[in-house]
Write a protein that holds these residues in place. Structure first.
Motif, PDB file in Angstrom:
ATOM      1  N   ALA A 296       2.135   2.080  18.789  1.00  0.00           N
ATOM      2  CA  ALA A 296       2.293   1.404  17.345  1.00  0.00           C
ATOM      3  C   ALA A 296       2.674   2.525  16.788  1.00  0.00           C
ATOM      4  CB  ALA A 296       1.017   0.683  16.922  1.00  0.00           C
ATOM      5  N   ILE A 297       3.931   2.498  15.908  1.00  0.00           N
ATOM      6  CA  ILE A 297       4.504   3.677  15.218  1.00  0.00           C
ATOM      7  C   ILE A 297       4.054   3.283  13.740  1.00  0.00           C
ATOM      8  CG2 ILE A 297       6.479   4.939  14.229  1.00  0.00           C
ATOM      9  CD1 ILE A 297       7.528   4.471  17.168  1.00  0.00           C
ATOM     10  N   LYS A 298       3.554   3.838  12.653  1.00  0.00           N
ATOM     11  CA  LYS A 298       2.837   3.854  11.606  1.00  0.00           C
ATOM     12  C   LYS A 298       3.845   4.432  10.460  1.00  0.00           C
ATOM     13  CE  LYS A 298      -0.696   0.754  12.533  1.00  0.00           C
ATOM     14  NZ  LYS A 298      -0.865  -0.318  12.376  1.00  0.00           N
ATOM     15  N   ILE A 299       4.467   3.816   9.653  1.00  0.00           N
ATOM     16  CA  ILE A 299       5.544   4.664   8.832  1.00  0.00           C
ATOM     17  C   ILE A 299       4.876   4.620   7.321  1.00  0.00           C
ATOM     18  CG2 ILE A 299       7.950   4.643   7.874  1.00  0.00           C
ATOM     19  CD1 ILE A 299       8.732   3.170  10.308  1.00  0.00           C
ATOM     20  N   PHE A 300       4.709   5.699   6.882  1.00  0.00           N
ATOM     21  CA  PHE A 300       4.248   5.980   5.422  1.00  0.00           C
ATOM     22  C   PHE A 300       5.480   5.647   4.426  1.00  0.00           C
ATOM     23  CE2 PHE A 300       1.167   8.697   7.776  1.00  0.00           C
ATOM     24  CZ  PHE A 300      -0.029   8.097   7.101  1.00  0.00           C
ATOM     25  N   PRO A 301       5.082   5.676   3.257  1.00  0.00           N
ATOM     26  CA  PRO A 301       6.166   5.413   2.040  1.00  0.00           C
ATOM     27  C   PRO A 301       7.283   6.257   2.125  1.00  0.00           C
ATOM     28  CG  PRO A 301       3.867   4.785   1.367  1.00  0.00           C
ATOM     29  CD  PRO A 301       3.765   5.307   2.402  1.00  0.00           C
ATOM     30  N   GLY A 302       8.120   6.033   1.567  1.00  0.00           N
ATOM     31  CA  GLY A 302       9.325   7.195   1.737  1.00  0.00           C
ATOM     32  C   GLY A 302      10.815   6.654   2.009  1.00  0.00           C
ATOM     33  N   ILE A 303      11.776   7.501   2.025  1.00  0.00           N
ATOM     34  CA  ILE A 303      13.048   7.093   2.400  1.00  0.00           C
ATOM     35  C   ILE A 303      13.389   7.932   3.709  1.00  0.00           C
ATOM     36  CG2 ILE A 303      15.690   7.341   1.799  1.00  0.00           C
ATOM     37  CD1 ILE A 303      14.556   7.326  -1.327  1.00  0.00           C
TER      38      ILE A 303
ATOM     39  N   HIS B 249       1.312   0.857   4.853  1.00  0.00           N
ATOM     40  CA  HIS B 249       0.924  -0.207   3.713  1.00  0.00           C
ATOM     41  C   HIS B 249       1.669  -1.859   3.974  1.00  0.00           C
ATOM     42  CE1 HIS B 249      -1.191   2.900   1.672  1.00  0.00           C
ATOM     43  NE2 HIS B 249       0.085   3.716   1.779  1.00  0.00           N
ATOM     44  N   MET B 250       1.056  -2.714   4.301  1.00  0.00           N
ATOM     45  CA  MET B 250       1.798  -3.959   4.616  1.00  0.00           C
ATOM     46  C   MET B 250       1.640  -5.088   3.201  1.00  0.00           C
ATOM     47  SD  MET B 250       2.778  -3.939   7.689  1.00  0.00           S
ATOM     48  CE  MET B 250       3.263  -5.690   7.788  1.00  0.00           C
ATOM     49  N   PRO B 251       2.524  -5.793   3.278  1.00  0.00           N
ATOM     50  CA  PRO B 251       2.521  -6.637   1.922  1.00  0.00           C
ATOM     51  C   PRO B 251       1.264  -7.666   1.667  1.00  0.00           C
ATOM     52  CG  PRO B 251       4.754  -6.774   2.993  1.00  0.00           C
ATOM     53  CD  PRO B 251       3.907  -5.815   4.037  1.00  0.00           C
TER      54      PRO B 251
ATOM     55  N   GLN C  31       5.560  -3.110  -3.859  1.00  0.00           N
ATOM     56  CA  GLN C  31       7.158  -2.748  -3.065  1.00  0.00           C
ATOM     57  C   GLN C  31       7.358  -1.441  -2.938  1.00  0.00           C
ATOM     58  OE1 GLN C  31      10.393  -2.190  -3.843  1.00  0.00           O
ATOM     59  NE2 GLN C  31       9.853  -1.411  -5.972  1.00  0.00           N
ATOM     60  N   GLU C  32       7.116  -0.522  -3.746  1.00  0.00           N
ATOM     61  CA  GLU C  32       7.551   0.895  -3.767  1.00  0.00           C
ATOM     62  C   GLU C  32       6.844   1.565  -2.653  1.00  0.00           C
ATOM     63  OE1 GLU C  32       4.391   0.742  -7.170  1.00  0.00           O
ATOM     64  OE2 GLU C  32       6.212  -0.455  -6.454  1.00  0.00           O
ATOM     65  N   LYS C  33       5.816   0.875  -1.953  1.00  0.00           N
ATOM     66  CA  LYS C  33       5.232   1.526  -0.839  1.00  0.00           C
ATOM     67  C   LYS C  33       5.768   1.152   0.258  1.00  0.00           C
ATOM     68  CE  LYS C  33       0.771   1.673  -2.795  1.00  0.00           C
ATOM     69  NZ  LYS C  33      -0.928   1.510  -2.636  1.00  0.00           N
TER      70      LYS C  33
ATOM     71  N   THR D 168       8.108  -5.217  17.879  1.00  0.00           N
ATOM     72  CA  THR D 168       7.797  -5.972  16.511  1.00  0.00           C
ATOM     73  C   THR D 168       8.106  -4.998  15.643  1.00  0.00           C
ATOM     74  OG1 THR D 168       5.840  -7.056  17.152  1.00  0.00           O
ATOM     75  CG2 THR D 168       5.773  -6.599  15.079  1.00  0.00           C
ATOM     76  N   PHE D 169       8.781  -5.452  14.485  1.00  0.00           N
ATOM     77  CA  PHE D 169       9.239  -4.445  13.224  1.00  0.00           C
ATOM     78  C   PHE D 169       8.331  -5.454  11.873  1.00  0.00           C
ATOM     79  CE2 PHE D 169      12.745  -4.095  15.847  1.00  0.00           C
ATOM     80  CZ  PHE D 169      12.968  -2.471  15.669  1.00  0.00           C
ATOM     81  N   ARG D 170       7.385  -4.761  11.278  1.00  0.00           N
ATOM     82  CA  ARG D 170       6.811  -5.375  10.178  1.00  0.00           C
ATOM     83  C   ARG D 170       6.605  -4.463   9.014  1.00  0.00           C
ATOM     84  NH1 ARG D 170       1.066  -5.324  11.133  1.00  0.00           N
ATOM     85  NH2 ARG D 170       1.001  -7.231   9.752  1.00  0.00           N
ATOM     86  N   GLY D 171       6.883  -5.003   7.589  1.00  0.00           N
ATOM     87  CA  GLY D 171       6.825  -4.549   6.577  1.00  0.00           C
ATOM     88  C   GLY D 171       7.676  -3.171   6.211  1.00  0.00           C
TER      89      GLY D 171
END
Length: 207
Positions: A36-43, A70-72, A79-81, A111-114
């Motif tokens: 599992a790769i977890k991605i923090f907010p950002g561009i 941060h999941m929906p 949404q900015e997260k 899987t791709f999520r969020g």
């Protein structure tokens, strides 16, 4: 994207900065179990295609997932997260015709999520596909709670999801002004779309 460093070890306290580094590291992991790769907010800008081709064999009970921290459906989500992923890569695939791919799925059980996918700003790219799977023998691709935000004239998304192979499952996604939302070709048995929104040229369709 904000405080990560690709010289880190990739833990929650010492995250990588780029998605490509995280995927390269995950691809190299041996052993068994899910990844599992977890991605923090950002561009996050992709300057080349990101290939998902782990050494570890994914099975019916294990997955390779790339998903937002941060999941929906979290109570504190906004949404900015959502991590925002865009490509600046030149054409990075010559399969059939020159085009650019964000993520090339070369493994089953992915899987791709969020995540929020934007277009490709490289002026040399005419056709851009954020998620593609070219091997029709690979099954079980899940994409959920993702946004695909395109513009048919600027940083366009030619096809948000461009896949071959069986058991592609899409749910709770938004496709906004993509030239094509979903493109499926060979051996697509078991395909499903649920609870998703498609908009283009001021028209809207819910599924």
């Amino acid at each position: 994207a904000i405080s990560g460093n690709d010289r880190n070890n990739g833990s929650a306290k010492q995250p990588f900065q780029s998605i490509s580094k995280a995927v390269d590291h995950a691809n190299s992991l041996t052993g068994t179990g899910s990844i599992a790769i977890k991605i923090f907010p950002g561009i996050y800008a992709l300057d080349d295609r990101v290939d998902i081709n782990p050494v570890r064999i994914m099975t019916d009970s294990t997955r390779f997932s790339i998903e937002a921290v941060h999941m929906p459906d979290d109570t504190d989500w906004s949404q900015e997260k959502m991590p925002k992923i865009l490509s600046v890569s030149d054409n990075n695939s010559e399969t059939i015709f020159p085009h650019s791919i964000g993520f090339l799925v070369a493994s089953p059980h992915v899987t791709f999520r969020g995540l929020k996918f934007l277009g490709n700003g490289n002026p040399l790219v005419k056709f851009y596909y954020p998620i593609a799977k070219e091997d029709q023998s690979l099954e079980d691709l899940e994409i959920s709670q993702c946004y695909f935000i395109g513009n048919k004239e600027a940083a366009a998304i030619q096809g948000a999801i461009y896949v071959h192979g069986p058991k592609t499952m899409i749910s709770n996604c938004v496709f906004y002004e993509c030239r094509n939302a979903i493109l499926l070709f060979d051996n697509v048995a078991g395909f499903s779309v649920k609870n998703s929104i498609f908009t283009r040229n001021s028209t809207e369709k819910n599924i």
